[in-house]
Design a protein around this motif. Structure first.
Motif, PDB file in Angstrom:
ATOM      1  N   GLU A   1       3.814   9.084  -1.514  1.00 11.83           N
ATOM      2  CA  GLU A   1       3.956  10.528  -1.344  1.00 11.83           C
ATOM      3  C   GLU A   1       2.831  11.070  -2.234  1.00 11.83           C
ATOM      4  O   GLU A   1       2.118  12.034  -1.788  1.00 11.83           O
ATOM      5  N   PHE A   2       2.341  10.542  -3.323  1.00 14.17           N
ATOM      6  CA  PHE A   2       1.126  11.033  -4.111  1.00 14.17           C
ATOM      7  C   PHE A   2      -0.018  10.828  -3.296  1.00 14.17           C
ATOM      8  O   PHE A   2      -0.864  11.626  -3.331  1.00 14.17           O
ATOM      9  N   ILE A   3      -0.212   9.876  -2.660  1.00 13.84           N
ATOM     10  CA  ILE A   3      -1.483   9.449  -2.038  1.00 13.84           C
ATOM     11  C   ILE A   3      -1.605  10.429  -0.688  1.00 13.84           C
ATOM     12  O   ILE A   3      -2.416  10.979  -0.582  1.00 13.84           O
ATOM     13  N   ASN A   4      -0.621  11.013  -0.105  1.00 13.94           N
ATOM     14  CA  ASN A   4      -0.368  11.936   0.878  1.00 13.94           C
ATOM     15  C   ASN A   4      -0.763  13.234   0.458  1.00 13.94           C
ATOM     16  O   ASN A   4      -1.353  14.091   1.007  1.00 13.94           O
ATOM     17  N   LYS A   5      -0.172  13.589  -0.926  1.00 13.27           N
ATOM     18  CA  LYS A   5      -0.252  14.941  -1.203  1.00 13.27           C
ATOM     19  C   LYS A   5      -1.573  15.360  -2.020  1.00 13.27           C
ATOM     20  O   LYS A   5      -2.215  16.455  -1.539  1.00 13.27           O
ATOM     21  N   LYS A   6      -2.279  14.197  -2.199  1.00 10.72           N
ATOM     22  CA  LYS A   6      -3.531  14.454  -2.682  1.00 10.72           C
ATOM     23  C   LYS A   6      -4.771  13.991  -1.687  1.00 10.72           C
ATOM     24  O   LYS A   6      -5.883  13.990  -1.920  1.00 10.72           O
ATOM     25  N   ASN A   7      -4.310  13.542  -0.358  1.00  8.52           N
ATOM     26  CA  ASN A   7      -5.310  13.196   0.732  1.00  8.52           C
ATOM     27  C   ASN A   7      -6.202  12.016   0.172  1.00  8.52           C
ATOM     28  O   ASN A   7      -7.473  12.265   0.455  1.00  8.52           O
ATOM     29  N   ILE A   8      -5.758  11.060  -0.383  1.00  8.21           N
ATOM     30  CA  ILE A   8      -6.694   9.973  -1.002  1.00  8.21           C
ATOM     31  C   ILE A   8      -7.013   9.221   0.291  1.00  8.21           C
ATOM     32  O   ILE A   8      -6.152   8.694   1.339  1.00  8.21           O
ATOM     33  N   ASP A   9      -8.583   8.835   0.516  1.00  7.85           N
ATOM     34  CA  ASP A   9      -8.599   8.111   1.885  1.00  7.85           C
ATOM     35  C   ASP A   9      -8.548   6.807   1.930  1.00  7.85           C
ATOM     36  O   ASP A   9      -8.222   6.196   2.792  1.00  7.85           O
TER      37      ASP A   9
ATOM     38  N   ILE B   1       2.759  -4.183  -0.969  1.00  4.72           N
ATOM     39  CA  ILE B   1       2.223  -2.890  -0.831  1.00  4.72           C
ATOM     40  C   ILE B   1       1.127  -2.697   0.438  1.00  4.72           C
ATOM     41  O   ILE B   1       1.573  -1.403   0.905  1.00  4.72           O
ATOM     42  N   VAL B   2       0.609  -3.560   0.696  1.00  2.92           N
ATOM     43  CA  VAL B   2      -0.238  -3.322   2.001  1.00  2.92           C
ATOM     44  C   VAL B   2       0.425  -2.938   2.985  1.00  2.92           C
ATOM     45  O   VAL B   2       0.021  -2.316   3.607  1.00  2.92           O
ATOM     46  N   ASP B   3       1.260  -3.993   3.552  1.00  5.25           N
ATOM     47  CA  ASP B   3       2.041  -3.620   4.791  1.00  5.25           C
ATOM     48  C   ASP B   3       2.932  -2.289   4.644  1.00  5.25           C
ATOM     49  O   ASP B   3       2.787  -1.585   5.532  1.00  5.25           O
ATOM     50  N   PHE B   4       3.247  -1.757   3.408  1.00  5.89           N
ATOM     51  CA  PHE B   4       4.040  -0.717   2.992  1.00  5.89           C
ATOM     52  C   PHE B   4       3.098   0.472   3.562  1.00  5.89           C
ATOM     53  O   PHE B   4       3.202   1.465   4.446  1.00  5.89           O
ATOM     54  N   LEU B   5       1.903   0.363   2.823  1.00  6.59           N
ATOM     55  CA  LEU B   5       1.027   1.619   2.866  1.00  6.59           C
ATOM     56  C   LEU B   5       0.454   1.689   4.380  1.00  6.59           C
ATOM     57  O   LEU B   5       0.207   2.752   5.054  1.00  6.59           O
ATOM     58  N   LYS B   6       0.093   0.686   5.021  1.00  7.87           N
ATOM     59  CA  LYS B   6      -0.478   0.629   6.361  1.00  7.87           C
ATOM     60  C   LYS B   6       0.521   1.263   7.180  1.00  7.87           C
ATOM     61  O   LYS B   6      -0.059   1.954   8.162  1.00  7.87           O
ATOM     62  N   LYS B   7       1.725   0.677   7.077  1.00  8.12           N
ATOM     63  CA  LYS B   7       2.729   1.339   8.029  1.00  8.12           C
ATOM     64  C   LYS B   7       2.874   2.859   7.983  1.00  8.12           C
ATOM     65  O   LYS B   7       3.327   3.648   8.626  1.00  8.12           O
ATOM     66  N   ASN B   8       2.410   3.321   6.776  1.00 10.94           N
ATOM     67  CA  ASN B   8       2.471   4.825   6.543  1.00 10.94           C
ATOM     68  C   ASN B   8       1.059   5.523   6.816  1.00 10.94           C
ATOM     69  O   ASN B   8       0.587   6.222   6.265  1.00 10.94           O
ATOM     70  N   LYS B   9       0.143   4.670   7.504  1.00 12.13           N
ATOM     71  CA  LYS B   9      -1.126   5.168   7.880  1.00 12.13           C
ATOM     72  C   LYS B   9      -2.196   5.531   6.921  1.00 12.13           C
ATOM     73  O   LYS B   9      -3.289   6.274   7.000  1.00 12.13           O
ATOM     74  N   ILE B  10      -2.288   4.585   5.866  1.00 13.27           N
ATOM     75  CA  ILE B  10      -3.045   4.628   4.524  1.00 13.27           C
ATOM     76  C   ILE B  10      -4.021   3.608   4.752  1.00 13.27           C
ATOM     77  O   ILE B  10      -3.437   2.521   5.088  1.00 13.27           O
ATOM     78  N   LYS B  11      -5.104   3.721   4.490  1.00 15.25           N
ATOM     79  CA  LYS B  11      -6.448   2.883   4.336  1.00 15.25           C
ATOM     80  C   LYS B  11      -6.308   2.027   3.308  1.00 15.25           C
ATOM     81  O   LYS B  11      -6.308   2.763   2.156  1.00 15.25           O
ATOM     82  N   VAL B  12      -6.245   0.887   3.111  1.00 15.67           N
ATOM     83  CA  VAL B  12      -5.757  -0.017   1.893  1.00 15.67           C
ATOM     84  C   VAL B  12      -6.666  -1.255   2.307  1.00 15.67           C
ATOM     85  O   VAL B  12      -6.553  -1.962   2.882  1.00 15.67           O
ATOM     86  N   PHE B  13      -7.120  -1.552   0.927  1.00 15.26           N
ATOM     87  CA  PHE B  13      -7.771  -2.723   0.797  1.00 15.26           C
ATOM     88  C   PHE B  13      -6.826  -3.874  -0.072  1.00 15.26           C
ATOM     89  O   PHE B  13      -6.889  -3.601  -1.234  1.00 15.26           O
ATOM     90  N   GLY B  14      -6.728  -4.905   0.758  1.00 18.29           N
ATOM     91  CA  GLY B  14      -5.963  -5.993  -0.008  1.00 18.29           C
ATOM     92  C   GLY B  14      -5.413  -6.901   1.136  1.00 18.29           C
ATOM     93  O   GLY B  14      -5.055  -6.284   2.283  1.00 18.29           O
ATOM     94  N   PRO B  15      -4.715  -8.074   0.808  1.00 14.26           N
ATOM     95  CA  PRO B  15      -4.051  -8.787   1.756  1.00 14.26           C
ATOM     96  C   PRO B  15      -2.668  -8.360   2.014  1.00 14.26           C
ATOM     97  O   PRO B  15      -2.040  -7.752   1.157  1.00 14.26           O
ATOM     98  N   ASN B  16      -2.187  -8.499   3.234  1.00 18.47           N
ATOM     99  CA  ASN B  16      -0.646  -8.285   3.749  1.00 18.47           C
ATOM    100  C   ASN B  16       0.082  -9.380   2.708  1.00 18.47           C
ATOM    101  O   ASN B  16      -0.242 -10.214   2.022  1.00 18.47           O
TER     102      ASN B  16
END
Ligand code: AMP
Ligand code: GLY
Length: 422
Positions: free
Chosen positions: A56-64, A78-93
């Motif tokens: 929610e916070f990442i979306n609200k602040k438009n973090i890239d 966390i990576v699987d969760f954020l990716k599912k929510n279309k957030i670019k994330v660095f780290g292994p699944n």
């Protein structure tokens, strides 16, 4: 660009510092950060195990881009969760993170893909484990399977030590468990070897040697790490190639073939080098702490460019450039660590230090209150020096530590003893 960094240790302060150097980055959020990240990022006081709140916070602040520092959220998916929510994330699944999350998972992969490692057995009850110990020669190593904050490894000199380890692990000291590992004790010299991978391409990301024991001369209890130096004195092209060919590449192949997954992020191989041959001790699916603080000052390519290329699977398009200088870090800890210690001790004069080029202070367990800095953990501050010799780098650090006023802190004065002739 807005970047979010998850974690609150020295590693995350160093990541923040490296990301901040890019002109592309105009805002950094740190979840939850510390008094050091407070100066260069916005600390967000949010429970990092609450993935919904983070999203929610990442979306609200438009973090890239989100960079995940520690192992726990990675192992928790966390990576699987954020990716599912279309957030670019660095780290292994989550599947790839089992390389750190389950030592038995990794050992089985080693066995199947012929990766050199200590011989081992997996046991699922106290009696069978003790039966095995009765028939064994010592020393032996008994290990809890899951994450144990560096504390689930017992080097056992005799049967008594072994029985104690087995009982503690099955009693649930590191969480409920149905299995443990008993391993052959490896001799040789340890080395930490890092790579970065975009799932297809890999690049080396430096080597280091950390000092895990609390006491000078590498004695006493294990800690998260009391200091490190980079590069490792063992590093050379021939050994690097062996490590890649015999350990890293077969592991990535094993993940692909058996688990249909790639590895994206930093992979840290803890190795024992014996007569020029590498053996895998363990994997971590993140940068080391304090190795990260020690290695990043040697990186000349901008970190955020590397991370973006990794997320976009274009790591082959970017050249990683490293300084040849010798980097050394010393961790200043709260007196008592890794046992009980007092928090909330004021650290004075930190803000009066003017850091020169090649001098770095990364915070770990610190917090800020009314513009004053207080200790807030076992490992509190990381001092890093970089120069043409490890000896000079350590001198730089000693002079930095002498400038601060914190009587409740202690540190090892012998970090790098194998690479520094007194
Ligand atoms: P780990 O958490 O698996 O890295 O283990 C912590 C430390 O225990 C390592 O850095 C080594 O110093 C030591 N260790 C772990 N496994 C072995 C082994 N099989 N033989 C010798 N030392 C080991
Ligand atoms: N320094 C050891 C680790 O990060 O696991």
């Amino acid at each position: 660009m807005k970047v979010g960094i998850i974690g609150s240790g020295g590693r995350e302060h160093a990541l923040c510092y490296a990301v901040k150097k890019s002109k592309k980055v105009n805002k950094i959020y740190c979840f939850p950060g510390n008094a050091g990240t407070h100066n260069i990022a916005e600390n967000v006081d949010l429970d990092i195990s609450d993935f919904e709140a983070l999203n929610e916070f990442i979306n609200k602040k438009n973090i890239d881009i989100i960079i995940v520092g520690p192992e726990k959220p990675l192992v928790d998916g966390i990576v699987d969760f954020l990716k599912k929510n279309k957030i670019k994330v660095f780290g292994p699944n989550q599947t790839a993170s089992k390389l750190e999350g389950s030592k038995i998972f990794t050992k089985n992969l080693c066995k199947e893909f012929d990766i050199p490692t200590a011989n081992f057995g997996v046991f699922n009850n106290v009696d069978e484990s003790i039966d095995f110990l009765n028939k064994s020669k010592f020393p032996l190593v008994v290990k809890a399977d899951g994450l144990a904050a560096g504390k689930g490894v017992y080097i056992c000199e005799n049967k008594n030590d072994g029985e104690n380890a087995v009982k503690e692990i099955f009693d649930g000291k590191f969480g409920k468990t149905s299995e443990l590992l008993i391993e052959e004790f490896l001799t040789g010299e340890e080395m930490s070897f890092f790579i970065i991978s975009d799932g297809v391409n890999i690049k080396q990301f430096g080597t280091a040697q950390d000092h895990k024991r609390v006491g000078e001369g590498d004695v006493g209890l294990n800690t998260g790490g009391m200091g490190a130096y980079s590069p490792s004195r063992l590093e050379n092209d021939k050994l690097n190639k062996k490590i890649l060919d015999k350990i890293i590449l077969p592991t990535l192949k094993g993940l692909r073939e058996n688990y249909k997954t790639n590895f994206l992020g930093f992979l840290y191989a803890g190795l024992m080098i014996k007569e020029g041959e590498p053996y895998l001790i363990e994997y971590n699916v993140r940068m080391g702490d304090p190795e990260c603080q020690t290695i990043l000052p040697r990186l000349e390519t901008n970190l955020i460019d590397i991370i973006e290329a990794t997320i976009d699977q274009k790591l082959d398009k970017i050249n990683l450039s490293w300084s040849n200088e010798k980097s050394l870090s010393i961790v200043q800890c709260s007196k008592g660590y890794p046992g009980p210690y007092e928090n909330n001790q004021e650290i004075k004069n930190l803000d009066k230090i003017n850091l020169k080029m090649n001098e770095y202070i990364f915070h770990a367990g610190t917090k800020i209150d009314n513009s004053k800095i207080f200790s807030n953990g076992g490992r509190v501050l990381n001092f890093v020096g970089k120069s043409n010799s490890f000896k000079e780098s350590r001198e730089i650090i000693f002079s930095l530590i002498n400038k601060i006023d914190w009587r409740k802190g202690f540190y090892r004065k012998d970090i790098g003893h194998k690479v520094i002739d007194i």
